[in-house]
Design a protein around this motif. Structure first.
Motif, PDB file in Angstrom:
ATOM      1  N   VAL A  65       0.809  -1.221   0.000  1.00 26.91           N
ATOM      2  CA  VAL A  65       0.000   0.000   0.000  1.00 26.91           C
ATOM      3  C   VAL A  65       0.842   1.270   0.000  1.00 26.91           C
ATOM      4  N   THR A  66       2.163   1.140  -0.011  1.00 25.68           N
ATOM      5  CA  THR A  66       3.037   2.309   0.036  1.00 25.68           C
ATOM      6  C   THR A  66       3.597   2.588  -1.351  1.00 25.68           C
ATOM      7  N   TYR A  67       3.490   3.828  -1.781  1.00 29.33           N
ATOM      8  CA  TYR A  67       3.966   4.249  -3.105  1.00 29.33           C
ATOM      9  C   TYR A  67       4.916   5.429  -2.943  1.00 29.33           C
ATOM     10  N   ILE A  68       6.044   5.340  -3.619  1.00 34.18           N
ATOM     11  CA  ILE A  68       7.057   6.396  -3.574  1.00 34.18           C
ATOM     12  C   ILE A  68       7.374   6.812  -5.007  1.00 34.18           C
ATOM     13  N   ALA A  69       7.305   8.087  -5.253  1.00 33.75           N
ATOM     14  CA  ALA A  69       7.571   8.622  -6.594  1.00 33.75           C
ATOM     15  C   ALA A  69       8.581   9.759  -6.491  1.00 33.75           C
ATOM     16  N   TYR A  70       9.372   9.916  -7.544  1.00 36.57           N
ATOM     17  CA  TYR A  70      10.402  10.954  -7.582  1.00 36.57           C
ATOM     18  C   TYR A  70       9.791  12.259  -8.086  1.00 36.57           C
ATOM     19  N   GLU A  71      10.154  13.367  -7.436  1.00 38.56           N
ATOM     20  CA  GLU A  71       9.692  14.697  -7.846  1.00 38.56           C
ATOM     21  C   GLU A  71      10.850  15.435  -8.507  1.00 38.56           C
ATOM     22  N   SER A  72      10.944  15.302  -9.800  1.00 35.87           N
ATOM     23  CA  SER A  72      12.090  15.894 -10.507  1.00 35.87           C
ATOM     24  C   SER A  72      11.980  17.407 -10.625  1.00 35.87           C
ATOM     25  N   GLY A  73      10.755  17.943 -10.659  1.00 36.92           N
ATOM     26  CA  GLY A  73      10.607  19.375 -10.868  1.00 36.92           C
ATOM     27  C   GLY A  73      10.516  20.184  -9.599  1.00 36.92           C
ATOM     28  N   ARG A  74      10.594  19.572  -8.447  1.00 36.54           N
ATOM     29  CA  ARG A  74      10.447  20.293  -7.179  1.00 36.54           C
ATOM     30  C   ARG A  74      11.817  20.784  -6.707  1.00 36.54           C
ATOM     31  N   PRO A  75      11.988  22.081  -6.477  1.00 38.28           N
ATOM     32  CA  PRO A  75      13.291  22.591  -6.031  1.00 38.28           C
ATOM     33  C   PRO A  75      13.637  22.070  -4.641  1.00 38.28           C
ATOM     34  N   ASN A 134      11.231  -5.008   4.200  1.00 40.86           N
ATOM     35  CA  ASN A 134      12.243  -4.303   3.431  1.00 40.86           C
ATOM     36  C   ASN A 134      11.840  -4.377   1.965  1.00 40.86           C
ATOM     37  N   GLN A 135      11.554  -3.229   1.380  1.00 38.86           N
ATOM     38  CA  GLN A 135      11.059  -3.177   0.009  1.00 38.86           C
ATOM     39  C   GLN A 135      12.019  -2.379  -0.856  1.00 38.86           C
ATOM     40  N   SER A 136      12.312  -2.912  -2.042  1.00 38.84           N
ATOM     41  CA  SER A 136      13.174  -2.225  -3.006  1.00 38.84           C
ATOM     42  C   SER A 136      12.302  -1.471  -4.001  1.00 38.84           C
ATOM     43  N   PHE A 137      12.537  -0.178  -4.113  1.00 38.24           N
ATOM     44  CA  PHE A 137      11.808   0.673  -5.051  1.00 38.24           C
ATOM     45  C   PHE A 137      12.748   1.046  -6.198  1.00 38.24           C
ATOM     46  N   ILE A 138      12.317   0.787  -7.422  1.00 35.95           N
ATOM     47  CA  ILE A 138      13.094   1.112  -8.623  1.00 35.95           C
ATOM     48  C   ILE A 138      12.488   2.358  -9.250  1.00 35.95           C
ATOM     49  N   PHE A 139      13.337   3.330  -9.560  1.00 40.75           N
ATOM     50  CA  PHE A 139      12.860   4.609 -10.081  1.00 40.75           C
ATOM     51  C   PHE A 139      13.389   4.831 -11.494  1.00 40.75           C
ATOM     52  N   GLY A 195      13.144  10.954 -14.322  1.00 41.41           N
ATOM     53  CA  GLY A 195      14.232  11.902 -14.142  1.00 41.41           C
ATOM     54  C   GLY A 195      15.218  11.514 -13.053  1.00 41.41           C
ATOM     55  N   TYR A 196      14.893  10.559 -12.193  1.00 36.38           N
ATOM     56  CA  TYR A 196      15.801  10.246 -11.097  1.00 36.38           C
ATOM     57  C   TYR A 196      17.120   9.648 -11.578  1.00 36.38           C
ATOM     58  N   PRO A 197      17.150   8.685 -12.504  1.00 36.08           N
ATOM     59  CA  PRO A 197      18.450   8.182 -12.976  1.00 36.08           C
ATOM     60  C   PRO A 197      19.317   9.286 -13.585  1.00 36.08           C
ATOM     61  N   ARG A 198      18.702  10.190 -14.329  1.00 41.69           N
ATOM     62  CA  ARG A 198      19.460  11.286 -14.944  1.00 41.69           C
ATOM     63  C   ARG A 198      20.046  12.201 -13.888  1.00 41.69           C
ATOM     64  N   ASP A 199      19.219  12.595 -12.907  1.00 39.90           N
ATOM     65  CA  ASP A 199      19.698  13.513 -11.883  1.00 39.90           C
ATOM     66  C   ASP A 199      20.732  12.850 -10.968  1.00 39.90           C
ATOM     67  N   LEU A 200      20.547  11.586 -10.668  1.00 40.23           N
ATOM     68  CA  LEU A 200      21.515  10.888  -9.828  1.00 40.23           C
ATOM     69  C   LEU A 200      22.843  10.724 -10.562  1.00 40.23           C
ATOM     70  N   SER A 201      22.786  10.415 -11.856  1.00 43.06           N
ATOM     71  CA  SER A 201      24.022  10.285 -12.636  1.00 43.06           C
ATOM     72  C   SER A 201      24.767  11.610 -12.701  1.00 43.06           C
TER      73      SER A 201
END
Length: 210
Positions: free
Chosen positions: A80-90, A178-183, A186-192
């Motif tokens: 029931v837990t969802y995590i999403a990346y916010e690429s446009g949020r400062p 323990n849950q693995s979340f794959i993103f 924009g997260y791979p680009r920003d992390l790289s």
């Protein structure tokens, strides 16, 4: 001397024809006792049969009894837990050797879910979540969080990340998971870009000595 008549007993007494002799008395008493024992035996058998029947009825009642419903423990926290990346949020300006990334967390159903910790899947890379853990998210609500990535060691880090993974420890009233979340996105680009900025492509040393 011959003749027919009653036989006289001792002392000239004539025994009565209705008076039983001694062996006959014992036989009569035994028959009475045996009848009494037979009646007791029949009574004991009846009592035992009734007891067995009662036990059988009770056992059948237990077998046919409808089991009480087991309380629903609710969904697993990872369901029931969802995590999403916010690429446009400062995000706040990170300190040297670190980068801040924004995420949004929501819980769709069940009891509140608490985030106990976040761990990057790459060795040499640490993470700190804000607000600090434990962080609880209630059902039907959304929380904005930040994860500060900290480079401890550039050696071995994949600077060009394809599908980065975050390992998140979740807890609700049912379990700890323990849950693995794959993103993607924009997260791979920003992390790289962050890893290139800290370590640079040819670096094999620590961030403090690139």
């Amino acid at each position: 001397m011959s003749g027919i008549g009653p036989v006289e007993g001792p002392g000239g007494r004539t025994p009565s024809v209705n008076t039983p002799l001694l062996p006959g008395r014992w036989s009569h008493r035994w028959e009475v006792r045996r009848a009494a024992l037979s009646a007791r035996g029949r009574w004991a058998v009846k009592v035992a049969t009734a007891a067995l029947a009662a036990v059988a009825v009770v056992g059948l009642g237990h077998a046919l009894r409808t089991p009480e419903p087991v309380p629903d423990p609710g969904p697993w926290p990872a369901q029931v837990t969802y995590i999403a990346y916010e690429s446009g949020r400062p995000q706040p300006q990170p300190a040297a050797g670190s980068g801040v990334f924004g995420f949004v967390v929501s819980v769709r159903d069940g009891s509140p879910v608490t985030i106990l910790g976040v761990t990057p899947s790459f060795e040499g890379l640490g993470a700190e979540i804000g607000p600090s853990t434990p962080l609880t998210v209630k059902q039907g609500t959304t929380r904005h969080i930040t994860i500060k990535m900290i480079v401890h060691k550039c050696s071995g880090l994949p600077l060009d990340v394809d599908l980065p993974v975050l390992d998140v420890t979740l807890r609700n009233t049912r379990a700890i998971q323990n849950q693995s979340f794959i993103f993607g996105g924009g997260y791979p680009r920003d992390l790289s870009a962050f890893l290139h900025r800290i370590c640079r492509p040819t670096s094999t040393s620590s961030p403090s000595a690139p």
